[in-house]
Design an enzyme around this catalytic site. Structure first.
Site, short mmCIF file in Angstrom:
data_model
loop_
_atom_site.label_atom_id
_atom_site.label_comp_id
_atom_site.label_asym_id
_atom_site.label_seq_id
_atom_site.Cartn_x
_atom_site.Cartn_y
_atom_site.Cartn_z
N ASP A 175 -9.85 2.62 2.44
CA ASP A 175 -9.89 1.86 3.69
C ASP A 175 -10.52 2.65 4.83
O ASP A 175 -11.36 2.13 5.57
CB ASP A 175 -8.48 1.43 4.10
CG ASP A 175 -7.98 0.23 3.32
OD1 ASP A 175 -8.81 -0.60 2.91
OD2 ASP A 175 -6.75 0.11 3.12
N LYS A 211 0.80 -1.23 0.00
CA LYS A 211 0.00 0.00 0.00
C LYS A 211 0.83 1.28 0.00
O LYS A 211 0.39 2.31 -0.51
CB LYS A 211 -0.96 0.00 1.19
CG LYS A 211 -2.06 -1.03 1.08
CD LYS A 211 -3.04 -0.92 2.23
CE LYS A 211 -4.18 -1.91 2.08
NZ LYS A 211 -5.19 -1.76 3.14
#
Length: 288
Positions: free
Chosen positions: A109, A73
């Protein structure tokens, strides 16, 4: 599936390691089929060493985009052409959109985390959170929570390669939001216990609890928890993690795994790729 895929089908991926346990293919492919959209979603086991080639493949194969998960990420940032403002602030990406060879990184997220609490009728604005983990998911959760109005966040992290990111995350929250954040080493067990005790919500955004650490948890003593607090584990495989077992033993009323967060972050990514709204209620019934 065979009646839906043809020579015009666009590919979307998920790049992470490990990743074969993921429910994302079921979620997205079921949503594509439900709405009659000509996309296919596949997972690829990609670690940091393979990441550059994998991102290049998004352009080469003219994929519509990809999700990105651990351990990629943050490593993916310099490989992209543009970053959404929220992704730039958070310093992590979990969704890539390919617009004719231009790759833009987004993060969904944190949005998924906050929406999952709202779905359960819970509001943590103005409250205190203790957060374990300052990787891609932890950073997104912490900064999004701060932007949405959480008053205090106590962040616990290992003093390893992610420590600098934990420091950057703490500074960003303190400089860019109205939230006050404090960083601790996870080895400071007395502080860890005390901060959880004074928090409305404890969130574990580490990989502890998933393979190969299914039998592990950062909090093993039920006495650390109160019945009126929220305990949230971002892991969803297994469905009931070791942390959740400890929280249940403490009688905690609101205990979550990462399924609802996964669903809501997926819905946000789905919209970025297709421009359509994911049929969330339909997908929830399939997954849960």
């Amino acid at each position: 599936m065979k009646d839906r895929l043809d020579g015009h089908t666009l590919l979307i991926g998920l790049m992470a390691d490990p990743i074969r346990h993921s429910l994302s293919p079921t979620m997205h492919n079921s949503a594509f089929a439900k709405l009659g959209l000509n996309y296919a979603y596949l997972v690829f086991e990609i670690d940091n060493e393979k990441l550059t080639g994998a991102v290049d493949a998004i352009r080469t194969l003219e994929m519509r985009g990809s999700n990105v998960s651990m351990p990629n990420k943050q490593k993916v940032l310099p490989l992209l052409d543009k970053l959404d403002p929220a992704a730039e602030l958070i310093g992590a990406v979990n969704t890539i959109v390919n617009d004719h060879g231009v790759l833009t990184g987004y993060t969904t997220d944190g949005i998924g985390f906050m929406q999952s609490l709202a779905n359960a009728g819970l509001d943590i604005r103005g409250e205190k959170m203790t957060l374990a983990g300052a990787g891609g998911a932890g950073t997104a959760i912490g900064i999004q929570a701060a932007l949405d109005g959480v008053k205090e966040i106590s962040i616990f992290n290992r003093h390893d390669q992610t420590w600098k990111n934990a420091q950057r995350m703490t500074a960003t929250i303190n400089q860019k939001t109205d939230c006050h954040a404090v960083l601790f080493e996870i080895t400071e067990q007395n502080a860890f216990k005390q901060e959880i005790a004074s928090s409305m919500i404890y969130c574990d955004a580490t990989g502890v609890g998933m393979k190969p650490l299914e039998d592990k948890t950062l909090v093993s003593d039920p006495a650390w928890f109160r019945k009126d607090m929220i305990v949230y584990d971002t892991v969803y495989a297994p469905r009931v993690t070791k942390l959740m077992t400890v929280a249940h033993a403490a009688g905690v009323k609101h205990v979550f795994n990462g399924l609802e967060m996964m669903l809501e972050q997926g819905a946000a990514a789905f919209n970025l790729w297709t421009g359509a709204k994911m049929p969330v209620d339909y997908i929830r019934k399939l997954l849960f």
